[in-house]
Design a protein around this motif. Structure first.
Motif, PDB file in Angstrom:
ATOM      1  N   GLY A 225     -32.436  -1.709  41.599  1.00 45.87           N
ATOM      2  CA  GLY A 225     -33.646  -2.263  41.021  1.00 45.87           C
ATOM      3  C   GLY A 225     -33.378  -3.131  39.819  1.00 45.87           C
ATOM      4  O   GLY A 225     -32.363  -3.825  39.737  1.00 45.87           O
ATOM      5  N   LEU A 226     -34.309  -3.082  38.855  1.00 44.57           N
ATOM      6  CA  LEU A 226     -34.261  -3.936  37.675  1.00 44.57           C
ATOM      7  C   LEU A 226     -33.798  -3.137  36.469  1.00 44.57           C
ATOM      8  O   LEU A 226     -34.250  -2.013  36.254  1.00 44.57           O
ATOM      9  CB  LEU A 226     -35.652  -4.504  37.375  1.00 44.57           C
ATOM     10  CG  LEU A 226     -36.453  -5.064  38.557  1.00 44.57           C
ATOM     11  CD1 LEU A 226     -37.801  -5.586  38.058  1.00 44.57           C
ATOM     12  CD2 LEU A 226     -35.684  -6.137  39.283  1.00 44.57           C
ATOM     13  N   CYS A 227     -32.908  -3.699  35.674  1.00 43.86           N
ATOM     14  CA  CYS A 227     -32.486  -2.993  34.462  1.00 43.86           C
ATOM     15  C   CYS A 227     -33.117  -3.639  33.239  1.00 43.86           C
ATOM     16  O   CYS A 227     -33.315  -4.852  33.185  1.00 43.86           O
ATOM     17  CB  CYS A 227     -30.969  -2.935  34.340  1.00 43.86           C
ATOM     18  SG  CYS A 227     -30.153  -4.474  33.911  1.00 43.86           S
ATOM     19  N   GLU A 228     -33.441  -2.791  32.270  1.00 46.01           N
ATOM     20  CA  GLU A 228     -34.099  -3.234  31.049  1.00 46.01           C
ATOM     21  C   GLU A 228     -33.520  -2.503  29.844  1.00 46.01           C
ATOM     22  O   GLU A 228     -32.891  -1.452  29.977  1.00 46.01           O
ATOM     23  CB  GLU A 228     -35.604  -2.969  31.136  1.00 46.01           C
ATOM     24  CG  GLU A 228     -36.330  -3.805  32.167  1.00 46.01           C
ATOM     25  CD  GLU A 228     -36.284  -5.293  31.876  1.00 46.01           C
ATOM     26  OE1 GLU A 228     -36.135  -5.673  30.696  1.00 46.01           O
ATOM     27  OE2 GLU A 228     -36.401  -6.083  32.823  1.00 46.01           O
ATOM     28  N   ALA A 229     -33.789  -3.049  28.674  1.00 50.16           N
ATOM     29  CA  ALA A 229     -33.222  -2.487  27.448  1.00 50.16           C
ATOM     30  C   ALA A 229     -33.902  -1.196  27.014  1.00 50.16           C
ATOM     31  O   ALA A 229     -33.292  -0.366  26.342  1.00 50.16           O
ATOM     32  CB  ALA A 229     -33.295  -3.519  26.321  1.00 50.16           C
ATOM     33  N   THR A 230     -35.172  -1.014  27.391  1.00 50.78           N
ATOM     34  CA  THR A 230     -35.905   0.179  26.957  1.00 50.78           C
ATOM     35  C   THR A 230     -36.599   0.840  28.133  1.00 50.78           C
ATOM     36  O   THR A 230     -36.953   0.183  29.123  1.00 50.78           O
ATOM     37  CB  THR A 230     -36.962  -0.159  25.894  1.00 50.78           C
ATOM     38  OG1 THR A 230     -38.031  -0.903  26.497  1.00 50.78           O
ATOM     39  CG2 THR A 230     -36.362  -0.968  24.742  1.00 50.78           C
ATOM     40  N   ALA A 231     -36.837   2.130  27.997  1.00 48.79           N
ATOM     41  CA  ALA A 231     -37.547   2.878  29.032  1.00 48.79           C
ATOM     42  C   ALA A 231     -38.981   2.387  29.170  1.00 48.79           C
ATOM     43  O   ALA A 231     -39.528   2.355  30.277  1.00 48.79           O
ATOM     44  CB  ALA A 231     -37.524   4.369  28.701  1.00 48.79           C
ATOM     45  N   GLU A 232     -39.609   1.980  28.051  1.00 43.27           N
ATOM     46  CA  GLU A 232     -40.984   1.476  28.105  1.00 43.27           C
ATOM     47  C   GLU A 232     -41.086   0.215  28.951  1.00 43.27           C
ATOM     48  O   GLU A 232     -42.019   0.047  29.742  1.00 43.27           O
ATOM     49  CB  GLU A 232     -41.491   1.189  26.694  1.00 43.27           C
ATOM     50  CG  GLU A 232     -42.059   2.405  25.978  1.00 43.27           C
ATOM     51  CD  GLU A 232     -42.781   2.004  24.709  1.00 43.27           C
ATOM     52  OE1 GLU A 232     -43.880   2.536  24.461  1.00 43.27           O
ATOM     53  OE2 GLU A 232     -42.252   1.163  23.963  1.00 43.27           O
ATOM     54  N   GLN A 233     -40.116  -0.690  28.788  1.00 41.63           N
ATOM     55  CA  GLN A 233     -40.117  -1.911  29.593  1.00 41.63           C
ATOM     56  C   GLN A 233     -39.976  -1.585  31.075  1.00 41.63           C
ATOM     57  O   GLN A 233     -40.683  -2.131  31.922  1.00 41.63           O
ATOM     58  CB  GLN A 233     -38.971  -2.822  29.179  1.00 41.63           C
ATOM     59  CG  GLN A 233     -39.137  -3.521  27.852  1.00 41.63           C
ATOM     60  CD  GLN A 233     -37.875  -4.270  27.488  1.00 41.63           C
ATOM     61  OE1 GLN A 233     -36.901  -3.691  27.023  1.00 41.63           O
ATOM     62  NE2 GLN A 233     -37.881  -5.565  27.735  1.00 41.63           N
ATOM     63  N   ALA A 234     -39.019  -0.716  31.380  1.00 41.23           N
ATOM     64  CA  ALA A 234     -38.763  -0.370  32.780  1.00 41.23           C
ATOM     65  C   ALA A 234     -39.981   0.275  33.418  1.00 41.23           C
ATOM     66  O   ALA A 234     -40.339  -0.040  34.557  1.00 41.23           O
ATOM     67  CB  ALA A 234     -37.549   0.558  32.867  1.00 41.23           C
TER      68      ALA A 234
END
Length: 259
Positions: free
Chosen positions: A179-188
């Motif tokens: 899937g998609l990776c993001e810097a923060t759990a909130e973004q994901a």
């Protein structure tokens, strides 16, 4: 093959970007149990780090680029992706534009499209579209200055009350099967909320982000979706996405210097 040589080969595979357990099993012709055992051993030696469903190189979680840097990097590629994505937007559509500079480029391509409704958490997109008399709804929440987007509990609540014909997501990285990776759990998590409210899902990323696990928080994509990237993407990388069965790949051509 001796255990030491096998693990060295697996280490090289992980460092080259082969991060998924299933892919490693196929590549080496080994059982899942053996692959996981070898990954645990390499992680124990601090040569890799274990991730959900696979592994990654040590130190792979990169610091986020500044907003100014992202605005300037791969600009032509982002504009090509935006033009390709804009062709999917039809009059009468309600569309969601995610935070990020590639989706902001898409917003610029929608100037003059007065028969659409854009919902977004992207403050860069709002300033462009509102000035062009496009109907815009801004999802509220906490402002994230590094991306000029909103997120958090208020944004999640607002998303639960509206659906979209199409949603266009950005990402720090996209890995086939993960899937998609993001810097923060909130973004994901916010991206997961957006995907759940959209009839059609598009991920807009430049080719340097494909199979790039640069951050540690993930949005799984188990539904059908379309990957829109630039034409510089390498064929073997694209094949890994196409082989998933739920991904349609679209490559956008860059404008020639003469055009």
């Amino acid at each position: 093959m001796k255990v030491e040589k096998r693990r060295e080969a697996m280490l090289k595979a992980v460092l080259s970007g082969m991060n998924d357990v299933a892919a490693l099993c196929d590549h080496f012709g080994m059982s899942e149990a053996t692959v996981r055992r070898d990954l645990r051993a390499l992680a124990g030696e601090r040569r890799i780090v274990r991730t959900y469903g696979g592994a990654a190189s040590v130190g792979m979680h990169e610091p986020e680029e500044s907003l100014d840097t992202r605005r300037e990097s791969f600009r032509e590629h982002k504009e090509a992706i935006a033009r390709a994505a804009a062709r999917h937007v039809q009059d009468g559509d309600t569309v969601f534009l995610d935070g990020g500079t590639t989706t902001a480029a898409l917003a610029r391509c929608l100037i003059g499209r007065t028969e659409i409704h854009v919902v977004t958490n992207n403050l860069l997109a709002v300033s462009v579209l509102a000035a062009a008399d496009v109907r815009v709804t801004l999802i509220g929440g906490d402002v994230r200055p590094s991306s000029m987007s909103t997120l958090g509990a208020l944004a999640q609540l607002a998303l639960s009350r509206i659906t979209f014909d199409k949603a266009f997501l950005g990402a720090d990285g996209v890995v086939a099967g993960r899937g998609l990776c993001e810097a923060t759990a909130e973004q994901a998590f916010l991206k997961e909320c957006i995907a759940g409210q959209a009839a059609g899902l598009f991920v807009l990323v430049t080719s340097n982000k494909l199979e790039r696990a640069s951050q540690q928080h993930w949005t799984p994509l188990e539904r059908n979706w379309t990957l829109v990237t630039d034409a510089l993407a390498e064929a073997p990388v694209l094949v890994r996405f196409e082989e998933r069965g739920n991904v349609t790949v679209e490559c956008a051509e860059l404008m020639s210097k003469e055009s």
